[in-house]
Design an enzyme around this catalytic site. Structure first.
Site, PDB file in Angstrom:
ATOM      1  N   GLU A 258       0.888  -1.177   0.000  1.00 48.30           N
ATOM      2  CA  GLU A 258       0.000   0.000   0.000  1.00 48.30           C
ATOM      3  C   GLU A 258       0.912   1.209   0.000  1.00 48.30           C
ATOM      4  OE1 GLU A 258      -3.032  -0.220  -0.416  1.00 48.30           O
ATOM      5  OE2 GLU A 258      -3.475  -2.272   0.191  1.00 48.30           O
ATOM      6  N   CYS A 292      -2.639   8.522   2.982  1.00 46.02           N
ATOM      7  CA  CYS A 292      -2.283   8.174   1.595  1.00 46.02           C
ATOM      8  C   CYS A 292      -3.433   8.476   0.649  1.00 46.02           C
ATOM      9  CB  CYS A 292      -1.957   6.694   1.486  1.00 46.02           C
ATOM     10  SG  CYS A 292      -0.644   6.225   2.575  1.00 46.02           S
TER      11      CYS A 292
END
Ligand code: SIN
Length: 493
Positions: A258, A292
């Protein structure tokens, strides 16, 4: 440490093979610092690469027993752990705010978000189904089964020190893997508190291990290269992720990543502008812009730009920057002064390239609450940003909104996709044809349509291109911890 009722939750060394590490070198320790006032919260023993090796050996010994439990038995363990985390949610949230800085309400939301992964995967583990496949001959039967990959290792980030760890650990353990994690050294206390509660919940010895240390390179090498590791997962920057993938490639290990994002947040002229502004503010300022999936490039259609900018500026005036323990705080400190320097540099650079600061909030420093820290950066609105500026090409990780105007959909799609990242994208439109076209054209793993909050244990979280591979959460989230096995039975009369 102030504010924490159950002091047993504060642990200061790694949890390996069901025990708290007692080091021969007790002098090796590092400071955990509160970014809101730069005071040292505590010292934590600095684990070494050999400690990571021991944790992997322990996980490997524990694997045959853990993986042979039924999915129902594993679920019982995960639910027992979740219940204890829930019982201590206030303390865990306070610990998170102390070491990470985020507003207490967000910290509490994160603890509950983390718990939701334990509940989700405890149930999903019961649905690891196989297949039967029609055979080529009447004497054959073909079955497909799924088995846990083995020992899973992970490195988790400081921006969500509880939820990102549980998102990985819950999937791994539910699938029948044993687990070793190295949390970010900025925020080890949340991870160690989870280990303490795992111990209280009687998770079998060696099934869940936490290695806290500052030598990320050496520990990372062990977690990615040790022969007894079968799968590695990382949440963090694309730059580091690429190095870790290369390390895993040597042993052909399964990986899921990720990595960083550069999310476009698009407002078309058919959008409900107020809805878009509300969505932008909650998305952009969550964790002071350190997620993010934060909106990074805000594209607004030219003919609504003035109205949008005026309304947005008005909303920004209500936001307050301050200590996460102050209930009126919307924007908490960044993780370090280095992080502030980066954001300041991006804003200065954009100004030099022709962007304008339309709004910048006050820092509201309050000496009584001890907010003497250089980790704060105020809410900032930049207009006149262009695609070529560094700020549009970089994941800002701070509370800055960069406005880029566009004229038509084709031009917009090209600009929105012109990045190596492909994690999250958002757009606001009331035109149903446009909604379908744009949803399909955006090269991102997750797309919010008139919605800016994507997080949900039942949905697949993950990106494409430089933002990584694999999915976390949802029923897809188990796949990375499972191997498919084809069984071919022959000679059947
Ligand atoms: C992240 O920013 O890395 C995770 C955010 C989320 O899961 O909501």
């Amino acid at each position: 440490m102030h504010n924490i009722k159950q002091q047993d939750l504060i642990k200061t060394s790694s949890f390996i093979n069901g025990s708290w590490l007692k080091s021969q070198h007790s002098s090796i320790a590092f400071d955990v610092v509160n970014p809101a006032n730069l005071l040292c919260l505590t010292k934590v023993h600095d684990a070494q690469a050999t400690d990571a090796e021991n944790a992997i050996e322990a996980a490997s010994r524990s694997f045959p027993t853990w993986t042979k439990l039924t999915a129902y038995q594993r679920a019982d363990h995960l639910v027992a752990w979740a219940k204890l985390i829930s019982q201590h949610e206030d303390d865990l949230a306070r610990l998170l705010t102390l070491e990470q800085g985020k507003p207490l309400s967000e910290a509490l939301a994160e603890i509950r978000y983390g718990i939701s992964y334990l509940h989700w995967f405890s149930e999903e583990g019961k649905r690891i189904y196989g297949d039967t496949i029609p055979a080529l001959s009447p004497q054959q039967r073909i079955l497909v089964t799924k088995q846990a990959v083995g020992v899973a290792t992970a490195i988790t980030p400081w921006n969500f020190p509880n939820a990102m760890l549980l998102r990985k650990a819950a999937a791994a353990l539910a699938a029948g893997c044993t687990f070793v994690v190295k949390p970010a050294s900025e925020t080890p206390l949340s991870a160690l508190a989870l280990a303490y509660l795992a111990e209280q919940a009687d998770l079998p010895q060696g099934s869940f291990n936490v290695v806290v240390g500052t030598d990320a390179k050496a520990i990372g090498e062990v977690l990615t290269k040790h022969p007894k590791v079968n799968k590695f997962s990382f949440t963090g920057s694309t730059e580091t992720g690429k190095k870790l993938i290369a390390q895993c490639a040597e042993g052909v290990k399964k990986v899921s990543m990720e990595l960083g994002g550069n999310a476009p947040f698009i407002v078309f002229d058919s959008a409900d502008i107020d809805q878009a502004i509300t969505g932008l503010i909650s998305n952009k300022f969550r964790n002071a812009g350190q997620t993010c999936v934060c909106a990074n490039r805000i594209y607004v259609q030219q003919n609504i730009l003035d109205t949008f900018t005026k309304k947005l500026t008005q909303s920004l005036t209500t936001l307050k920057t301050g200590n996460g323990f102050d209930q009126t705080t919307n924007i908490s400190p960044l993780i370090s002064s280095k992080a502030v320097d980066k954001v300041r540099h991006l804003v200065n650079n954009a100004q030099q390239q022709g962007a304008t600061i339309e709004f910048q909030g006050d820092l509201h420093f309050d000496n009584k609450t001890g907010n003497k820290s250089d980790c704060f950066y105020p809410a900032t609105l930049l207009s006149g940003v262009s695609q070529q500026m560094e700020i549009a090409k970089t994941e800002i990780f701070g509370p800055v909104i960069s406005l880029i105007s566009f004229n038509n959909e084709d031009e917009l799609i090209e600009q929105a996709n012109a990045t190596d990242a492909g994690l999250a994208a958002y757009f606001y439109s009331q035109n149903i044809n446009q909604i379908w076209r744009v949803s399909e054209a955006l090269q991102y793993g997750m797309v919010g349509i008139n919605e800016s909050a994507l997080s949900n244990a039942a949905a697949p979280f993950g990106g494409v291109k430089g933002s990584g591979n694999g999915r976390e959460g949802s029923h897809y989230g188990l796949d990375d911890y499972l191997e498919i096995k084809y069984l071919c039975f022959g000679g059947i009369d």
